[in-house]
Scaffold this active site. Structure first.
Site, PDB file in Angstrom:
ATOM      1  N   GLY A  66       0.918  -1.155   0.064  1.00  0.00           N
ATOM      2  CA  GLY A  66       0.251  -0.049   0.254  1.00  0.00           C
ATOM      3  C   GLY A  66       0.981   1.393  -0.166  1.00  0.00           C
TER       4      GLY A  66
ATOM      5  CB  CYS B 181     -26.355  -9.939 -16.869  1.00  0.00           C
ATOM      6  SG  CYS B 181     -25.688 -10.639 -19.274  1.00  0.00           S
TER       7      CYS B 181
ATOM      8  CB  CYS C  61     -25.157 -13.912 -19.728  1.00  0.00           C
ATOM      9  SG  CYS C  61     -24.017 -13.325 -17.912  1.00  0.00           S
TER      10      CYS C  61
ATOM     11  CB  CYS D  19     -21.626  -8.928 -18.324  1.00  0.00           C
ATOM     12  SG  CYS D  19     -22.074 -10.107 -17.025  1.00  0.00           S
TER      13      CYS D  19
ATOM     14  CB  CYS E 283     -21.159 -11.838 -20.878  1.00  0.00           C
ATOM     15  SG  CYS E 283     -22.352 -11.509 -21.321  1.00  0.00           S
TER      16      CYS E 283
END
Lengths: 258, 369, 291
Positions: free
Chosen positions: C32, C241, C244, C266, C272
């Site tokens: 970080g 979605c 899908c 998606c 997808c």
């Protein structure tokens, strides 16, 4: 009453090339004691305050502080992290111009809550309640908690600055002309407030002011400065009622009797 | 039926082709030659070399052609090329006092050794569009006279003889030359890195900042001590040979500003300096650079820092045109995922607001009933 | 005129790659923390992924398989351009299939498929400093990180709640890494934040223009900042979605006509396609099958 001083100031001097900021200042400050540093502009009182509070590095001298764990620490030998932590938790610094001691574009609540968040407080509701509580103690309406200090009057900003400083329960507060620039009636109200808080919370304070009335009202002891040096010090009532030095007598007699 | 849009690759390839076609333009016109750009658009080439910090006229001209005349695009091209080049070391400091001078002017003295030499300047031309340049009308050859071959002393030396101007700027003896293109940028910056950043900085940005100091945003009372343009030798110390080898001459523009004096009872007053040095002929850039250099020394000279031109972090972070244009233009890239997140939030907040308002209205209605 | 240079494998010279790898190692050692590095001028503009490209160029080898996505899709123009760049200068195998990639360079999304131990996710970062818009000075923010002074960050979240009733940050949502440094995860939607936590994969972050590299090593704690009584929440979508039928994934809004018709699909195109290849069907495709 404690038997050990909270702050030990020894031979503090600050020179700027050939010019003297302040010279050879020594004193001790006790828990619960309020000390006023009085003088006209150019007397060196603000320089002295900045040296003691480590905002300025003095040319010579030392300042020792009695930490919560009982140990005396030389403030100028601390590293920056420790000093910054001290400034945020155990100390307060009230600036003459409240805008210097506040975040003007952030709400009053956030201004008061910031130090709590800085030391790990993570409950929004509690932080907000604590902030509102403190706003109340400095006589700011709870419904102003989300307003920005930009929308506050000078007196309100100053009270907000005081709340921001006191929220972490500091033991020592520095104040630089806390009533400077405020209307007389507003000053009176502010002084009353400060006196009450200092007493209730058992704070020590060092207050720089050119106004003897502020010294009279708030302080137990006072030091009179002229040309960078302390020319007289003692209990406030004694110094004001029975000034020994000619300069002090001049200051005291110059107060308009109304 | 919705078909997910595909064909990004094909689109890009077609775009490249269209770009190449437009760049060449009308095929019945002759293609612009690199030597023509070097010879006749010299100042454009010079700017590209300066801000790309790479001295190669032919490559800079290629970049100008490839970018269709977009200066910052050309600078970007040349910079990207520079990245790939190996380093041999550092030259000796250029001895601008030994410059073969083509132009030399000073505003601080009416006359001085070496004289005021105007050179090929736009100053004092009348800015009237010249129709003769619409055609290939013949142009007179310049008159030449033999070079005197003497060193022309610098104005700063004249002042320094009387002790009137501060020294040339010193760094500690053990200081290693910084390299802005090889080190991460960190503040506060040493003066060598700062000057590198300014030398590569965008001319327009530095011009505006320099201008701002003249208008009071960090005023430094500048006088142009000297501007000189000409050729200097670049010399490289070769360890095996034990002496310096000349790599050849380059053309540079140097500007020394003489600024607000500084002094006190203890230290008698001296004029202070600002410095600008650029590849090629670019007075505007060299002068702006020297004004901003001086402004950025405010802290060092004990002056109050009040103006944008004096703010080192602000100036240096935003002076690089390639960086600025990259980030500004990146806004063209798709950001729809993050925008979706914002849409979601705003819709939600509006729903809350409406629900709150309706609840309020219901309460009023109920109270009324 | 000098000869134009031929390019080293993956464009960068070996010295530069070494310099970048050293920065990466430092970053991994201090999760970080933003490690300054001498970002090079690249053949694409600053702001268009030069940080990510430099990281990828420094770590990629001939046997790697590279996937590049932007907004979750392999076929957006910038992803296409970067992928083509590496094909040209490194001649590596490329893929659109997340599971097959060893290096995934991404802008603004984390793939939906859970990443594995042998994978590296390289994020493109515009502004690496999470405190930047609260405190513009780099000299100050450096100190704040060094002294772990993050009060200002929480002040911002407090203000959001006081003003809007909720935390109003929806992307580039700040996180605390390994309990020490506050980090900007790059402008991924906050929806993706939980994926960074205890990931099997190595996560590297490159900011070319700002010249910083940072990292989250595998199995590192990554916690989104919040308040106890206003806990961190991901975005939710009302419908799955349309192509899908996937739920619990990030969706893109697609405008279909000028009468306000819209659908949600998606954002992760590979996810997808993969689902559809396995027979999953969303509402839109189902309707058309019925017609």
């Amino acid at each position: 009453m404690s038997t050990t001083p909270l702050l030990k100031v020894k031979d503090i001097s600050k020179f700027y090339g050939g010019r003297t900021g302040c010279r050879d200042v020594s004193f001790e400050l006790w828990p619960g004691e309020v000390l006023a540093i009085v003088g006209e502009s150019g007397s060196g009182k603000t320089t002295l305050l900045n040296c003691i509070s480590t905002r300025l590095l003095p040319t010579t001298g030392s300042v020792e502080y009695h930490m919560r764990d009982g140990v005396y620490r030389d403030l100028f030998r601390m590293n920056e992290a420790e000093r910054r932590f001290l400034m945020r938790t155990d100390w307060g610094f009230v600036h003459q111009n409240p805008a210097d001691g506040l975040r003007m574009t952030v709400s009053a609540g956030a201004n008061v809550g910031e130090r709590l968040m800085a030391v790990g407080n993570r409950h929004y509701g509690n932080i907000r309640e604590t902030a509102i509580d403190w706003l109340g103690r400095v006589e700011i309406d709870a419904d102003r908690v989300d307003d920005q200090p930009r929308a506050f009057s000078g007196g309100m900003r100053q009270r907000l600055q005081i709340a921001r400083n006191l929220v972490t329960g500091p033991r020592l507060v520095f104040m630089d002309e806390p009533t400077g620039g405020l209307d007389v009636s507003v000053q009176a109200r502010l002084l009353d407030l400060v006196r009450g808080l200092v007493h209730d919370l058992g704070l020590s304070a060092i207050i720089v002011t050119h106004d003897l009335a502020v010294a009279r009202l708030l302080s137990h002891r006072m030091m009179v400065m002229k040309d960078g040096q302390v020319i007289e010090q003692g209990l406030t009532d004694r110094v004001l009622d029975d000034p020994r030095e000619p300069y002090t007598q001049l200051l005291v007699s110059s107060i308009l009797q109304v | 039926m919705y078909v997910a849009v595909k064909g990004g690759e094909a689109a890009i390839s077609n775009a490249h082709r269209l770009l190449a076609d437009r760049r060449r333009g009308d095929r019945s016109l002759p293609a612009i030659g690199i030597d023509q750009i070097v010879a006749q658009l010299t100042l454009a080439v010079d700017r590209v070399m300066a801000e790309a910090s790479l001295y190669d006229r032919a490559l800079a001209a290629l970049a100008v052609r490839q970018s269709r005349g977009d200066m910052i695009e050309a600078i970007f091209l040349l910079r990207a090329y520079r990245t790939t080049l190996p380093r041999f070391g550092y030259s000796r400091p250029l001895d601008t006092a030994a410059m073969k001078i083509e132009r030399r002017v000073s505003a601080t003295y009416k006359d001085l050794p070496g004289g005021q030499l105007l050179g090929p300047t736009f100053d004092y031309t009348h800015r009237l569009l010249d129709p003769s340049l619409l055609t290939d009308a013949p142009v007179e050859e310049a008159m030449l006279r033999p070079a005197e071959g003497e060193r022309v002393m610098r104005v700063s030396e004249i002042l320094a003889e009387e002790g009137l101007i501060e020294g040339d700027g010193e760094l500690p003896l053990d200081h290693e030359i910084g390299d802005l293109t090889r080190e991460p940028m960190e503040f506060p910056m040493a003066r060598d890195l700062r000057l590198q950043a300014l030398a590569r900085g965008d001319e327009g940005f530095l011009l505006a900042l320099g201008y701002s100091t003249q208008r009071g945003y960090g005023r430094s009372h500048p006088f142009t001590g000297e501007i000189r343009i000409g050729e200097v030798e670049v010399e490289l110390d070769v360890a095996e040979l034990g002496f310096a080898v000349s790599l050849g001459p380059i053309q540079v523009t140097e500007c020394q500003m003489v600024n607000q004096f500084k002094g006190s009872a203890k230290a008698p007053p001296q004029f202070t300096r600002g410095y600008g040095l650029v590849f090629g002929q670019s007075e505007r850039k060299a002068m702006s650079m020297s004004l901003v250099d001086r402004a950025l020394r405010a802290g060092e000279l004990g002056e109050d820092i009040t103006a944008p031109a004096q703010d080192e972090e602000f100036v240096i972070s935003h002076s690089d045109s390639v960086q600025s244009t990259g980030f500004v233009e990146h806004l063209k890239l798709p950001h729809y995922v993050d925008f979706q997140a914002e849409l979601d939030l705003v819709r939600r907040m509006r729903r809350d607001y409406e629900a709150g308002r309706d609840a309020g209205n219901d309460a009023i209605t109920e109270a009324a009933e | 005129m000098s000869e134009l240079a031929t390019y080293n494998f993956a464009y960068l010279d070996e010295q530069t790659k070494r310099m970048i790898r050293r920065a990466i190692l430092k970053a991994i050692a201090i999760p970080g923390y933003q490690v300054p590095f001498a970002s090079r001028e690249m053949p694409m503009p600053y702001g268009w992924g030069t940080g990510g490209v430099q990281i990828t160029a420094a770590i990629i080898g001939p046997k790697d398989v590279l996937k590049v996505i932007d907004q979750g899709a392999d076929d957006t123009t910038n992803a296409v351009s970067i992928r083509a760049f590496f094909q040209k200068v490194a001649n590596v195998a490329v893929t659109t299939h997340t599971a097959d990639a060893t290096i995934i360079q991404t802008r603004h999304r984390i793939p939906e498929a859970k990443l594995k131990e042998n994978q590296v996710l390289v994020y493109q970062v515009p502004i690496p400093e999470p405190l930047r818009f609260l405190e513009p000075r780099e000299t100050e923010t450096r100190k704040m990180h060094a002294l772990e002074e993050y009060g200002l960050m929480h002040v911002k979240l407090y203000e959001d709640i006081a003003r809007n009733g909720r935390i109003a940050t929806t992307y580039a949502y700040p996180v605390k890494v390994a309990g020490r440094y506050v980090m900007d995860p790059s402008p991924t939607p906050k929806f993706d934040n939980p994926k960074m936590h205890l990931s099997d994969a190595l996560q590297l972050f490159g900011a070319g223009r700002e010249k910083r590299i940072y990292a989250v090593p595998p199995y590192t704690e990554v916690v989104s900042l919040d308040f106890e009584d206003h806990p961190f929440e991901v975005q939710r979508f009302d419908k799955p979605c349309a192509l899908c039928g996937a739920e619990e994934v990030y969706l893109d809004e697609v405008i279909l006509d000028d009468k306000g018709g819209r659908m949600f699909v998606c954002s992760d195109t590979d996810h997808c396609e993969d689902r559809r290849a396995h027979g999953h069907v969303g509402a839109m495709l189902a309707t058309e099958a019925a017609e």
